[in-house]
Design a protein around this motif. Structure first.
Motif, PDB file in Angstrom:
ATOM      1  N   UNK A  10       0.754  -1.245   0.224  1.00 48.13           N
ATOM      2  CA  UNK A  10       0.054   0.027  -0.073  1.00 48.13           C
ATOM      3  C   UNK A  10       0.949   1.288  -0.001  1.00 48.13           C
ATOM      4  N   UNK A  11       0.155   2.339  -0.090  1.00 46.12           N
ATOM      5  CA  UNK A  11       0.974   3.790  -0.256  1.00 46.12           C
ATOM      6  C   UNK A  11       1.670   3.966   0.999  1.00 46.12           C
ATOM      7  N   UNK A  12       1.041   3.891   2.153  1.00 50.11           N
ATOM      8  CA  UNK A  12       1.790   4.400   3.231  1.00 50.11           C
ATOM      9  C   UNK A  12       2.901   3.564   3.381  1.00 50.11           C
ATOM     10  N   UNK A  13       3.096   2.295   3.263  1.00 49.83           N
ATOM     11  CA  UNK A  13       4.276   1.438   3.270  1.00 49.83           C
ATOM     12  C   UNK A  13       5.515   1.927   2.254  1.00 49.83           C
ATOM     13  N   UNK A  14       5.114   2.203   1.084  1.00 49.85           N
ATOM     14  CA  UNK A  14       5.887   2.733   0.077  1.00 49.85           C
ATOM     15  C   UNK A  14       6.430   4.058   0.446  1.00 49.85           C
ATOM     16  N   UNK A  15       5.639   4.767   1.088  1.00 51.21           N
ATOM     17  CA  UNK A  15       6.230   6.297   1.474  1.00 51.21           C
ATOM     18  C   UNK A  15       7.092   6.348   2.479  1.00 51.21           C
ATOM     19  N   UNK A  16       6.908   5.401   3.584  1.00 50.63           N
ATOM     20  CA  UNK A  16       7.831   5.257   4.970  1.00 50.63           C
ATOM     21  C   UNK A  16       8.866   4.586   4.914  1.00 50.63           C
ATOM     22  N   UNK A  17       8.742   3.778   3.742  1.00 49.21           N
ATOM     23  CA  UNK A  17       9.915   2.500   3.819  1.00 49.21           C
ATOM     24  C   UNK A  17      11.263   3.018   2.895  1.00 49.21           C
ATOM     25  N   UNK A  18      12.303   2.437   3.382  1.00 47.88           N
ATOM     26  CA  UNK A  18      13.335   2.837   2.430  1.00 47.88           C
ATOM     27  C   UNK A  18      14.037   4.267   2.649  1.00 47.88           C
ATOM     28  N   UNK A  19      14.565   4.379   1.468  1.00 49.20           N
ATOM     29  CA  UNK A  19      15.218   5.753   1.367  1.00 49.20           C
ATOM     30  C   UNK A  19      14.108   6.947   0.709  1.00 49.20           C
ATOM     31  N   UNK A  20      12.783   6.545   0.770  1.00 48.90           N
ATOM     32  CA  UNK A  20      12.080   7.354  -0.004  1.00 48.90           C
ATOM     33  C   UNK A  20      12.093   8.799   0.854  1.00 48.90           C
ATOM     34  N   UNK A  21      11.818   8.879   1.984  1.00 46.50           N
ATOM     35  CA  UNK A  21      11.891   9.811   2.879  1.00 46.50           C
ATOM     36  C   UNK A  21      12.939  10.893   2.906  1.00 46.50           C
ATOM     37  N   UNK A  22      14.082  10.107   3.054  1.00 41.97           N
ATOM     38  CA  UNK A  22      15.482  10.774   3.007  1.00 41.97           C
ATOM     39  C   UNK A  22      15.583  11.402   1.838  1.00 41.97           C
ATOM     40  N   UNK A  23      15.332  10.479   0.844  1.00 40.05           N
ATOM     41  CA  UNK A  23      15.496  10.950  -0.486  1.00 40.05           C
ATOM     42  C   UNK A  23      14.663  12.120  -1.005  1.00 40.05           C
ATOM     43  N   UNK A  24      13.398  12.019  -0.622  1.00 42.70           N
ATOM     44  CA  UNK A  24      12.468  13.205  -1.249  1.00 42.70           C
ATOM     45  C   UNK A  24      12.711  14.542  -0.470  1.00 42.70           C
ATOM     46  N   UNK A  25      13.089  14.227   0.739  1.00 43.79           N
ATOM     47  CA  UNK A  25      13.516  15.422   1.584  1.00 43.79           C
ATOM     48  C   UNK A  25      14.606  16.233   1.503  1.00 43.79           C
ATOM     49  N   UNK A  26      15.736  15.263   1.412  1.00 38.43           N
ATOM     50  CA  UNK A  26      17.019  16.051   1.529  1.00 38.43           C
ATOM     51  C   UNK A  26      17.735  15.773   0.245  1.00 38.43           C
ATOM     52  N   UNK A  27      17.652  14.959  -0.575  1.00 33.97           N
ATOM     53  CA  UNK A  27      18.471  14.495  -1.795  1.00 33.97           C
ATOM     54  C   UNK A  27      17.870  14.921  -3.070  1.00 33.97           C
ATOM     55  N   UNK A  28      16.591  14.871  -3.159  1.00 36.45           N
ATOM     56  CA  UNK A  28      16.225  15.242  -4.547  1.00 36.45           C
ATOM     57  C   UNK A  28      16.052  16.861  -4.453  1.00 36.45           C
TER      58      UNK A  28
END
Ligand SMILES: Cc1cc2nc3c(=O)[nH]c(=O)nc-3n(C[C@H](O)[C@H](O)[C@H](O)COP(=O)(O)O)c2cc1C
Ligand SMILES: Cc1cc2nc3c(=O)[nH]c(=O)nc-3n(C[C@H](O)[C@H](O)[C@H](O)COP(=O)(O)O)c2cc1C
Ligand SMILES: Cc1cc2nc3c(=O)[nH]c(=O)nc-3n(C[C@H](O)[C@H](O)[C@H](O)COP(=O)(O)O)c2cc1C
Ligand SMILES: Cc1cc2nc3c(=O)[nH]c(=O)nc-3n(C[C@H](O)[C@H](O)[C@H](O)CO)c2cc1C
Ligand code: SF4
Ligand code: SF4
Ligand code: SF4
Ligand code: SF4
Ligand code: FES
Lengths: 231, 216, 351, 193, 456
Positions: free
Chosen positions: C264-282
């Motif tokens: 599901x979407x919640x899992x996808x958004x909160x797992x792995x490097x998604x958050x760090x990537x979306x917030x700090x790297x992209x």
């Protein structure tokens, strides 16, 4: 001229006969050279191919001393001569006493980067897979190629259960890869951690090939006899 | 060859050496890069590829030079390509006869020697205008230069990517190879690295020279 | 006072500026990253601390030496290279051998940034180039995970951390057996999902009580630190939003098609490097487009590719490659989304 | 996705084993014509076009060669036939669409005999693709080449405005960009598997 | 920056722009006061956009306050009037705010004179034909007091194909520090309304809108009290934002229209005039007088007695500083506001018709900013989000750095830039973008001129 390119007067062409003659002459020379090379190298290449195949067969069937080529098609198992190896899809290995030690077959499945092609050995007596060798792969050096070298992974094949079901028309249990350290059943492959994808590709190749080949092969077991006239 | 702007070159040492350093096909002219990057993941492949190219360069150079008075200008490119393709086919079969493994490692790139710009370029711009001896020597130089360049890459990539050189283990089993150099990006990085190094050396040398003239 | 002897100083307009300088922005990003580093150290112990020091130290060292060699003034004091080091450390596995981390740092700053001319001229995210290089060079150590909250994490290094330069890390299996006797799966939530269809609870993802790279643990903490930067107006939140929204939408489509195989979407958004990537790297502005519309497209592209790689690719995580690819696309995106200027003639008029 | 499906063949040549970045085919035009995005687009279109033409030709010729057991002449025939087919089409285009010729024409001689085109023909033969698979393959390869070329051109245009160190030559710069792109494209490994 | 919700907010202003600290508190509350006469006034013959005026006096000649001393040289020019009673001393080259020395009339002021304006010929605009009004406006020597010093009468004669229906009065005064227009609206609303009516008459416009920013609501109230009953003139406050006062932004804010690139406001039926110009017109026109003094905000951290002063045209800056006192030994003296004003190179430079402000910034303030100017562009996109013209200053700056001026013009619309300075203001890398653009433009203009010369 409607065209915008400036109209450059072309240098006077030599007669086209001369052009064609020159081209034809060159083409003849080259055709000749190539044909000669082909004639000279063809037998060597064929021998090389055959040797390479045999090396692979003897690698997965270390106890075998002789190999025979068979073709399994349309529910029929036909013996082929040694020269017809290119058409064969089943290779039977025999030891010095002319006893069948195992059968080598090919399998292929998608791995991490591209298709992984393997040659694996099946022992009809134990109904299990004895081992395999990689014929072609472009998996990452150091990761995907561990399936050939990792001792723990190779330990899966002594032997790997590939029994047929009661009816004899399918595998009793599908061959699958499980995460490293989770193997409980003899038909499961304990994957290499870090190379789960290639491990799974091996399992998939085995599973698919075994499921299609084994039922007919086991039905025609008796046809697997050592080639006559070999010493 | 009165129409030819360039008179045949006299034979000299430069005929041979220019292909190795000053006009190195890879590092200076950036020609034939596909095989340079594709088959240099090990030194063995690099050497084999280099020698195969050398062979084709030599043979086609000699033949083109021999036939230079016979081949009409209008169809010369077609003739060169046929000549080159012939020798490439020969090399292709020869390698298959020598070692299937090698052939598999080099893949289609042996056959792709046909389109290697170095070879056609040499045939067109040198062999077709010079004597057989010159063409031979020049092709030898180019071929050696090409082979050396391939080796430069092959050695670096094999040592880093596998920890071996010509399949001989160099550092023992606990060495950690840097697989990236065996992979496609590593090819680009290694070549970029060599070019950077050469530019750096050239710059240092130019700086040293200008300093010398300054002092003098 | 008399004007005699008064000095007139020339200056060009505008004469006043009131924006934080690059240095201040970068320094604030460092502040925002520190809590994430601290939390990671708390979870994984001194190994991550050492990893951070090595990454930051090497990054700074490389930039300093390169500036020296090329006769330029050292640029390490603009803090940007510190960010690169911190982020690189956060993207590496906690037990990653230190010497390999140094290699990754050299690759990231060397070929990812300095080769192209330094700050402002890099074409892709240097920290991610360092990671991608390491992933391609040292794949096995890059996918070796350790459990959080190991008993003696503040007194003992993870054995692989201290591997000698140029050598393979030794197996951490015995160490794992000693710290996690009940059997640590050795897989991140993403790998569990992808290869075994085992989902992880959203709460543990939010709080970060799962295995993974040093910094890809608590989605909540990362969001908070990002919020600080957004509040200070030092981060382009449009990128983060578009990544997360597109990723969630893409996931939802597949989830609705087949909730059994797709997470599901919640899992996808909160797992792995998604958050760090979306917030700090992209959000690294250097390698992202400059135009308003371009920024949305860029973020959407990242979100979409990440999910496609996660669901259908060979790898369990795709954010790194998605960001690098979007970085590569950003000059094109910028050039096709030039803003419509004030008073521009209507399209027909220009002919 | 099955490895033989058209979608997979396309995807494989397009992204996973990108012709330029993973297979190292067509590097000379890749490095030579990637200075400007606009040129890169046109070049890409020309390559797609030539690839389809040569893929079809190679398929036909191979059929004939196999029938008459003349496989050893494959290389010579491919190269000759592809070159003349492209030449023919070029004349055709020039005659019927001068506008199209102006965009694509200048590139055609550049690409008719390069690795990407011949490589395509050789690979499709080795992999024994049927006719429609060949089409999918050539489309994927052409699209992959175009993608790589256009990305490269965008980045190079951007770097034209950068302060690149003077020891970094244009060639080294292009190769480094290609390396980074290649590293990036590794992320597509195993896609659709 | 990164304004997410801009599209949700009601319009009534333009998009993008910046919010610099206003700093109007120094002088906003201070009524306009008269500054004493300097012993010598310097009157450049070129104080406006267009051909320089032609002197009609000779050295040694006595002039009275208000008397014309130079005549217009063609339509694109205005006359000059004597700001004080005195004697013409010399006509020679003198430094000006723009830099190069230009011919100027130097007037020695008679210290004992009462300095009353005795030059007064009444006339009634309501009975005049538009063409006569235009001529009369030219005689007042009025130029735009909003900064550009563009002759007002020229704007009253738009191209034939343009029909002006609405007059916009620009009372935004968006530049920080400056309060000239604010005080004028507050203290001379009647003059403003009269001026507006003259402009409407001259242009044949039905309607006029006085636009100001929301930080000047007292001015709105003052004007509202004197608005004509027929509703033809209204006053409106728009959000405070820089550069709201640029005519293109004002047109967008008040009328919701964009003035097409490269066109005059009259192409969309508008005429835009500064409120101070208009009030001046309203005061001078009925008496046929000329512009001899103007309101100037003298302000900034470097000034001891900031305020709004009525300054005779031609007063040297040094004299003003001596009168008002200043801090620090090294200052930057800016004619105009901090965003667009130019810094002057000498204390001899006189105040001219176009200068509505004198801003004194101390060296420390400027030094604090020098720390900024060190980095290459980091593509943060702040400048794109600030540029009111929706250009791409980031790309323009990078191109300028590589001297690719032609590309700046052809692909990135350099010539649409009106040098408002928003991009430089927000750039965290401290890139002097506006300066780059000015250099690029002048280089392109020079090149075009060379090409024209070569062609002819
Ligand atoms: C450059 C690179 C190369 C890889 N090569 C392979 C490979 O050859 N075989 C493989 O199974 N996985 C490969 N992978 C994928 C991961 O190593 C790993 O399979 C995946 O993350 C699953 O992890 P696990 O096996 O620990 O569950 C590669 C990854 C990268 C980044
Ligand atoms: C988690 C966190 C920790 C911080 N720690 C410090 C600190 O130790 N010292 C400091 O000066 N600012 C610290 N800051 C930032 C301050 O709150 C403040 O915003 C910043 O120093 C302002 O700097 P600037 O005015 O130079 O932008 C921290 C911010 C965050 C979010
Ligand atoms: C960036 C910029 C800001 C401006 N701000 C103002 C302003 O605040 N007030 C004003 O009257 N004119 C301002 N102007 C000038 C106007 O565009 C316009 O020229 C003026 O209002 C015309 O009136 P005038 O000719 O009477 O001066 C500005 C121009 C620019 C380019
Ligand atoms: C919001 C933000 C995010 C950043 N993210 C990164 C990053 O992911 N990787 C990195 O190397 N630098 C990052 N930086 C720092 C800086 O932009 C980077 O060092 C430059 O890319 C180097 O040219 C970031 C800076 C900011 C303000
Ligand atoms: S800032 Fe410029 S435009 Fe605005 S009021 Fe002042 S002079 Fe006029
Ligand atoms: S100075 Fe020019 S480019 Fe900069 S913000 Fe103003 S209009 Fe835009
Ligand atoms: S282009 Fe810019 S500088 Fe030139 S006149 Fe117009 S606004 Fe002024
Ligand atoms: S020019 Fe300045 S404000 Fe504009 S993007 Fe570059 S760094 Fe940011
Ligand atoms: S070598 Fe491949 S295109 Fe030239």
């Amino acid at each position: 001229m409607s065209d915008e390119t400036p109209n450059v007067t072309a240098p006077a062409l030599p007669s086209s006969r001369k052009l064609i003659t020159a081209l034809a002459a060159i083409a003849m020379i080259s055709g000749l050279l190539v044909a000669v090379t082909f004639q000279v190298t063809a037998p060597v290449i064929k021998k090389n191919q055959q040797e390479a195949l045999e090396r692979a067969i003897f690698q997965v069937l270390p106890e075998a001393t002789v190999a025979a080529n068979f073709q399994l098609e349309g529910g029929q198992l036909t013996a082929l001569t040694a020269e017809q190896f290119a058409d064969a899809n089943v290779f039977a290995g025999f030891n010095a006493e002319n006893q069948l030690v195992g059968v080598a077959m090919e399998g292929a499945a998608r791995g991490y980067q591209d298709v992984v092609r393997i040659l694996y050995a099946y022992d009809p007596a134990q109904e299990g897979i004895l081992g395999f060798t990689v014929l072609q792969s472009s998996e990452t050096p150091g990761i995907g190629d561990k399936v050939e070298t990792d001792d723990a992974f190779l330990a899966n094949f002594n032997p790997l259960d590939a029994r047929l079901n009661e009816a004899g028309d399918a595998l009793a249990n599908p061959i699958i890869t499980v995460k490293n350290g989770r193997k409980v059943n003899p038909w499961e492959i304990d994957g290499i951690s870090g190379a789960t994808i290639t491990s799974t590709a091996v399992a998939n190749a085995l599973n698919e090939s075994a499921a299609t080949m084994l039922p007919t092969l086991m039905a025609n077991q008796d046809a697997l006899v050592a080639p006559k006239g070999t010493d | 060859m009165a129409t030819d702007p360039r008179a045949p070159e006299p034979l000299s040492l430069a005929t041979f050496t220019q292909g190795i350093w000053k006009e190195n096909p890879v590092f200076v002219m950036l020609l034939g890069l596909c095989p340079v990057l594709a088959v240099t993941n090990t030194a063995t492949n690099a050497l084999a590829m280099g020698l195969a190219t050398l062979f084709v360069l030599l043979c086609s150079g000699v033949l083109v030079s021999l036939l230079r008075k016979v081949i009409p200008k209008q169809v010369r490119i077609a003739c060169y390509i046929i000549i080159i393709a012939t020798f490439v086919t020969i090399v292709d079969y020869a390698i298959q006869a020598i070692s299937l493994d090698l052939h598999r490692a080099l893949g289609a790139f042996i056959q792709l020697i046909v389109v290697n710009c170095v070879i056609l370029g040499r045939a067109e711009s040198y062999a077709s205008k010079n004597t057989v001896i010159n063409a031979f020597v020049n092709a030898l130089g180019m071929g050696v230069g090409f082979t050396l360049a391939l080796l430069c890459l092959g050695v670096v990539r094999e040592i880093l990517g596998f920890g071996t050189l010509f399949a001989i283990e160099l550092f023992g089993a606990s060495f950690q190879p840097w697989a990236v150099f065996a992979l496609p990006p590593g090819g680009f990085f290694a070549l970029a690295g060599w070019l950077f190094l050469f530019a750096y050396i050239r710059k240092r040398r130019a700086a040293a020279q200008s300093e010398e003239t300054h002092v003098a | 006072m008399s004007t005699a002897g008064h000095k007139v100083v020339l200056h060009t307009s505008p004469h006043l500026r009131e924006t934080p300088s690059v240095k201040v922005i970068m320094r604030n990003v460092v502040w925002a990253l520190l809590p994430i580093v601290a939390f990671s150290v708390y979870q994984f112990g001194i190994s991550v601390l050492a990893l951070t020091f090595v990454c930051v130290g090497t990054c700074i060292g490389v930039e300093h030496v390169a500036c020296r060699l090329s006769g330029k003034q050292s640029t390490v004091n603009d803090w940007s290279v510190t960010i690169t080091g911190l982020l690189l450390a956060l993207t590496l596995p906690p037990g990653f051998p230190l010497w390999m981390a140094a290699v990754a740092a050299i690759a990231g700053v060397g070929i990812g940034k300095l080769f192209f001319g330094g700050l402002g001229y890099n074409i892709m995210n240097p920290a991610l180039i360092g990671r991608a290089f390491a992933q391609a060079a040292f794949t096995a150590p890059m996918t070796t995970w350790v459990p959080i909250m190991a008993e003696d994490r503040f007194t003992q290094f993870i054995p692989s951390t201290l591997t000698l330069p140029f050598l393979r890390p030794e197996s951490i299996q015995p160490w794992l057996a000693s710290v996690a006797p009940d059997g640590f799966s050795g897989a991140t939530p993403l790998a569990l999902m992808k290869f075994e269809q085992v989902p992880t609870e959203s709460l543990s993802l939010l709080l970060g009580s799962t295995a993974g790279s040093a910094g890809e643990t608590s989605a909540l903490l990362i969001m908070l630190c990002g919020a600080y930067l957004v509040y200070r107006r030092m981060m382009d939140v449009r990128i983060t939003i578009s990544i997360l929204v597109v990723a969630a939408l893409t996931t939802t489509v597949f989830y609705l098609i087949n909730p059994d195989t797709y997470p599901g979407p919640l899992f996808m958004l909160c797992s792995g490097g998604m958050m760090l990537g979306a917030v700090f790297m992209a959000t690294d502005m250097v390698a992202s487009p400059v135009t308003p519309l371009g920024v949305w497209i860029y973020g959407g592209l990242i979100g979409f590719i990440t999910i496609i790689i996660r669901l259908f690719g060979g790898l369990s995580e795709g954010i790194m490659y998605a960001i690098l690819l979007a970085n590569a696309c950003s000059p094109l995106i910028s050039s096709v989304t030039q803003p419509r200027r004030y008073g521009a003639p209507s399209k027909k008029g220009t002919g | 996705m099955s490895p033989d499906s058209h979608a997979f063949i396309f995807l494989n040549a397009f992204l996973i084993n990108n012709f330029v970045l993973a297979m190292f085919l067509g590097l000379c035009p890749f490095l030579g014509v990637s200075g400007k995005v606009k040129t890169a687009w046109n070049m890409g279109l020309a390559v797609i076009f030539v690839m389809i033409v040569s893929s079809v030709c190679a398929f036909g010729i191979n059929h004939l060669l196999v029938r008459y057991n003349l496989e050893f002449l494959r290389l010579i025939c491919y190269i000759a036939v592809i070159a003349s087919a492209v030449q023919l089409v070029e004349m055709f285009v020039k005659k019927f669409s001068p506008a199209l010729f102006r965009t694509l024409g200048i590139f055609l001689p550049l690409i008719t005999t390069n690795c990407a085109i011949l490589g395509l023909a050789l690979f499709q033969t080795n992999r024994e693709y049927d006719f429609t698979q060949c089409l999918a393959f050539s489309l994927g390869a052409g699209a992959g080449f175009t993608l790589a070329l256009v990305l490269m051109a965008g980045l190079r245009e951007k770097l034209e405005l950068a302060d690149v160190p003077d020891t970094v030559t244009q060639a080294a710069l292009s190769l480094m960009i290609a390396g980074l792109l290649s590293l990036t494209f590794m992320g597509f490994a195993g896609l659709g598997g | 920056m990164f304004d997410l919700l801009s599209f949700l907010r009601p319009s009534g202003t333009f998009s993008h722009g910046i919010h610099p600290a206003e700093n109007k508190h120094y002088t906003a509350h201070m009524p306009i006061r008269r500054l004493p006469f300097a012993p010598e006034l310097v009157l450049p013959l070129s104080q406006h956009f267009g051909a320089p005026s032609e002197a009609i006096v000779h050295p040694g000649q006595e002039v009275v306050r208000g008397e014309p001393i130079a005549k217009a040289n063609g339509f694109m020019s205005v006359p000059l009037h004597a700001p004080a009673t005195g004697r013409i001393k010399r006509i020679e080259l003198m430094p000006t705010a723009k830099g190069p020395r230009t011919p100027s009339i130097i007037l020695e002021v008679y210290p004992g004179d009462s300095q009353e304006v005795r030059y007064d010929f009444p006339r009634d605009y309501t009975t005049m034909e538009p063409a006569d009004i235009v001529k009369a406006v030219q005689d007042t020597g009025l130029v735009g007091l909003g900064g550009a010093a563009f002759p007002t009468h020229v704007k009253l004669s738009p191209p034939k194909e343009h029909k002006v229906h609405t007059v916009l009065l620009n009372g935004c005064e968006c530049e920080p520090f400056l309060t000239t227009d604010h005080r004028v609206m507050l203290e001379y609303p009647e003059d403003l309304i009269r001026g507006t009516k003259i402009l409407m008459k001259a242009l044949g416009a039905e309607r006029a809108i006085i636009g100001t920013e929301e930080n000047k609501m007292d001015a709105v109230a003052a004007i509202q009290a004197v608005l004509p009953a027929d509703g033809s003139i209204e006053v409106r406050a728009v959000p405070t934002k820089y550069p709201q006062g640029a005519e293109k932004m004002l047109a967008k804010a008040l009328m919701g229209v964009e003035i097409p690139s490269g066109s005059f406001p009259s192409s969309v039926g508008l005429g835009v005039f500064n409120v101070a110009s208009t009030a001046e017109l309203g005061a001078l026109f009925p008496h046929s007088q000329g512009v001899i003094e103007r309101v100037v905000t003298v302000t900034g951290p470097g000034i001891e007695k900031p305020g709004n002063y009525l300054v005779p045209i031609g007063t040297p800056i040094g004299f003003i500083l001596d009168q008002l006192g200043f801090a620090g030994s090294a200052n930057t003296l800016i004619m105009g506001g901090p965003m667009m004003g130019g810094s002057v190179s000498s204390l001899e430079v006189p105040m001219t018709k176009g200068s509505g402000g004198l801003l004194v910034l101390t060296e420390q303030i400027l030094e604090q900013q020098h720390e900024l100017s060190t980095h290459p562009c980091i593509s943060c996109a702040q400048c794109l989000d600030a540029c009111p013209m929706h250009l791409n200053p980031s790309q323009l700056g990078k191109l300028a750095y590589k001297h690719r001026y032609e590309d700046m013009q052809s692909d990135f619309h350099l010539m649409d830039c009106f040098e408002c300075g928003c991009c430089s203001y927000v750039c965290p890398s401290g890139i002097p973008l506006v300066q780059y653009f000015r250099i690029a433009k002048s280089s392109l203009r020079e090149q075009a001129a060379r090409e024209r010369a070569a062609a002819s």
